[in-house]
Design a protein around this motif. Structure first.
Motif, PDB file in Angstrom:
ATOM      1  N   ALA A 149     -23.949  -6.577 -23.107  1.00 53.82           N
ATOM      2  CA  ALA A 149     -23.996  -6.585 -21.649  1.00 53.82           C
ATOM      3  C   ALA A 149     -24.179  -5.154 -21.144  1.00 53.82           C
ATOM      4  N   LEU A 156     -31.265  -1.556 -17.617  1.00 53.65           N
ATOM      5  CA  LEU A 156     -31.689  -1.906 -16.259  1.00 53.65           C
ATOM      6  C   LEU A 156     -31.598  -0.685 -15.345  1.00 53.65           C
TER       7      LEU A 156
ATOM      8  N   LEU B 255     -29.246 -14.849 -20.280  1.00 55.71           N
ATOM      9  CA  LEU B 255     -29.569 -13.445 -20.545  1.00 55.71           C
ATOM     10  C   LEU B 255     -30.824 -13.346 -21.405  1.00 55.71           C
ATOM     11  N   PRO B 266     -34.179  -8.239 -11.658  1.00 50.96           N
ATOM     12  CA  PRO B 266     -33.038  -7.724 -12.431  1.00 50.96           C
ATOM     13  C   PRO B 266     -31.788  -8.601 -12.330  1.00 50.96           C
ATOM     14  N   VAL B 269     -30.663 -10.588 -15.199  1.00 50.36           N
ATOM     15  CA  VAL B 269     -29.963  -9.942 -16.304  1.00 50.36           C
ATOM     16  C   VAL B 269     -28.546  -9.567 -15.908  1.00 50.36           C
ATOM     17  N   TYR B 270     -28.399  -8.869 -14.754  1.00 56.27           N
ATOM     18  CA  TYR B 270     -27.059  -8.344 -14.489  1.00 56.27           C
ATOM     19  C   TYR B 270     -26.058  -9.428 -14.100  1.00 56.27           C
ATOM     20  N   ALA B 273     -24.821 -11.059 -17.347  1.00 55.00           N
ATOM     21  CA  ALA B 273     -24.140 -10.001 -18.116  1.00 55.00           C
ATOM     22  C   ALA B 273     -22.770  -9.725 -17.515  1.00 55.00           C
TER      23      ALA B 273
END
Lengths: 319, 301
Positions: A149, A156, B255, B266, B269-270, B273
């Motif tokens: 993560a 990112l 993910l 984005p 992903v975040y 996560a």
């Protein structure tokens, strides 16, 4: 003499564990449904499959297969990747990939220790003060933050949004050292942050206990500067647990690098395992996983032995 | 911990303060998050909102805080909030079931090994050591790639993959909790009250159930919470490596799908996560709280 005996006493169970673990891996690979040679090279003529089966011992029973694999590994013949066009020696693959993984782990350990040692010392010294409280809370959060993560969030922020580094790729240090370091920053940080948090907490606990020892009070009362007391009298004896834990982490880190290497496309041994699973390379999978297990067991035994040699206190306690 | 005696004597003066602080911030935050995630996992399907496996072709890859998709959508038009809800179901339940079953088997084997000793104990310890000799991610990777094997013509169904994943994780969990249970049971098994009970002629399993299990349980529980966290990490890692649960059905799987779109959306992903990270951290806080409570109880004796 004593050390040799200690070593022998650990060697026997170590070898037993390695033998049984690798045997179970063989068993696991043979549990795959269908012809293993056909799984490795799907669209191949029967003769090629027969030859592969003969070469790897897959045409024999489980014991015969295991013996063939084991004697191969012991004599340095690690087997091959069987691709549709031909084959690739696993030993050359290991030679190419293992140093990269070890380098990654080494960087991560160094960064983690560089962060952890001053932080652990200072928060132990300021135990209960605001600095310690904030550091403890932050570390407790980061220690359990999953590496992958972190890796994705890092890439990112730093690669996609800020564009400071490339999100993926690897350059050999001999080719272009600056570029090498630049590409390694994100993977190393993703591995190191969790490690550093663990190390800091460990060192903090140890240092707090050492600070209460009489000889530390004695040293301080002699008028030796705080910095010197902290380094010479407190850090030295407290660092044993930290270094042991760092050494023990080496094996586990190889497992942790699989995901990190896959995310950042670093051609290390973890990425190779990922690749061999995707390509259904049974022999390569078995050999690579077995090597990690062997390295892990060997490392742990060595660390255990070394701590007994270097730190007499553990020796007395066990006896 | 070289000198055990010094810190133990010094602790009472400062411990309460630390414990109080822990409970006030970390513990409550962790409880709220775990409650929230468990709520999503349990009641997710009955909550209003779009379906997790329905693609909205009119809104591909919209950012969070969109009027009809509160957390945005993926590049393929799947609603993120619905995905996270459904992901909670798979990720949390897979981990909880794996830890519950694996923990029970491990504890049973570990405790009985510590109680009966002898050859049985020797074999159990050996098996645990063998299983622990392979890093847990590598072990589950090997197990899963063999057990969930499928060729392109006959892909394994989602249900089969989930079951195989749970079995692999159970096998990984057994030695971890088993060793803790064995170590803890060894300490308690040699206490006076166990000896007294034995001399009164109690049956072995009565002693284990009545005298050893209640004392070992807190330690197992504490490590169990930590294990839930690590199982969630393993699940996510496996999904990222492409051999876990496919199709965005779990957080790790989201993910894995979203990773390719990191530049364009984005939040794909975040969000997963952070959900994974928060859940792992929350379970760790919770486990730590249980451990501290346990320390307190033991120091009273």
């Amino acid at each position: 003499m004593n050390i040799a005996r200690q070593f022998l006493r650990r060697l026997v169970p170590m070898i037993a564990i390695v033998v049984i673990a690798t045997f179970l891996l063989s068993l696991l690979m043979r549990l795959l449904p269908g012809d293993p040679a056909a799984i490795m090279v799907p669209n191949s003529p029967q003769e090629v499959r027969d030859q592969i089966a003969h070469e790897t011992g897959l045409d024999r029973g489980l014991l015969g297969y295991y013996w063939k694999w084991l004697s191969g590994v012991l004599t340095g013949h690690f087997g091959k990747y069987y691709l549709n066009g031909g084959s690739r020696e696993i030993s050359t693959v290991i030679k190419d990939t293992l140093p990269i993984t070890l380098l990654l782990i080494l960087y991560a350990q160094i960064v983690a220790l560089v962060i952890a040692i001053p932080l652990g010392l200072v928060s132990a010294y300021k135990e209960g003060k605001r600095f310690d409280k904030i550091a403890s809370a932050v570390l407790f959060t980061t220690v359990s933050f999953p590496g992958f993560a972190l890796a994705l969030i890092f890439s990112l922020i730093f690669a996609v949004k800020l564009g400071w580094v490339d999100p993926i790729g690897y350059v050999h240090p001999t080719e272009n050292f600056g570029e090498h370091i630049k590409l390694m920053i994100l993977p190393v940080m993703s591995l190191a942050l969790g490690l550093a948090s663990g190390y800091t907490r460990l060192l903090r606990t140890d240092v707090i206990a050492t600070l209460k020892d009489d000889y530390v009070t004695m040293a301080a009362s002699k008028g030796i500067s705080n910095r010197r007391v902290l380094w010479r009298h407190v850090f030295r004896p407290s660092s044993t647990t930290l270094l042991t834990s760092a050494a023990l982490n080496m094996g586990g880190l190889i497992g942790g690098t699989i995901v990190i290497e896959t995310i950042f496309v670093i051609p290390g041994i973890g990425f190779e395992i990922f690749y061999s699973i995707g390509a259904r390379q049974i022999v390569a999978m078995q050999t690579l996983i077995a090597l990690i297990a062997i390295g892990y067991v060997f490392f742990n035994t060595m660390v255990d032995l070394l701590t007994q040699i270097t730190d007499p206190r553990t020796r007395e306690r066990r006896a | 911990m070289p000198e055990n005696s010094t810190p133990v004597i010094e602790t009472p003066a400062e411990e309460p303060q630390v414990k109080k602080k822990r409970k006030s911030i970390g513990f409550y935050l962790a409880s709220v998050w775990i409650f929230f995630v468990l709520f999503l996992a349990t009641f997710g399907p009955w909550l209003p909102g779009p379906a997790w496996d329905e693609s909205f072709y009119d809104s591909l890859g919209v950012s969070p805080f969109h009027h009809s998709h509160i957390l945005g959508t993926t590049m393929d038009g799947y609603d993120m909030w619905a995905g996270l809800q459904h992901g909670a179901r798979i990720s949390i339940f897979v981990s909880l079931i794996a830890v519950l079953i694996g923990g029970s088997i491990g504890s049973f084997v570990g405790i009985t090994a510590a109680y009966f000793r002898g050859k049985y104990d020797l074999i159990v310890t050996m098996i645990f050591n063998i299983m622990l000799s392979i890093p847990n991610l590598v072990l589950s990777l090997a197990l899963l790639s063999v057990l969930a094997y499928s060729d392109e013509a006959h892909p394994a169904s989602l249900a089969r993959r989930v079951v195989v994943l749970i079995i692999s994780l159970i096998i990984v969990i057994i030695p971890i909790l088993g060793r803790i249970a064995r170590g803890s049971a060894l300490q308690w098994g040699s206490r006076e009250f166990v000896l007294a009970s034995k001399s009164m002629g109690s049956k072995n399993f009565f002693i284990i159930r009545k005298h050893i299990l209640p004392n070992v349980a807190p330690a197992i529980l504490a490590i169990g919470f930590l294990a839930v966290g690590s199982v969630i990490i393993v699940e996510g890692s496996l999904a990222l490596l492409g051999i876990g649960i496919p199709g965005g059905a779990s957080w790790g799987s989201m993910l894995a799908n979203g990773r390719g779109n990191i530049e364009f959306s984005p939040h794909e992903v975040y969000l997963p996560a952070l959900f994974i990270a928060f859940t792992v951290i929350a379970f760790n806080w919770f486990g730590d709280y249980v451990r501290v409570q346990l320390d307190k109880r033991e120091s009273k004796i």
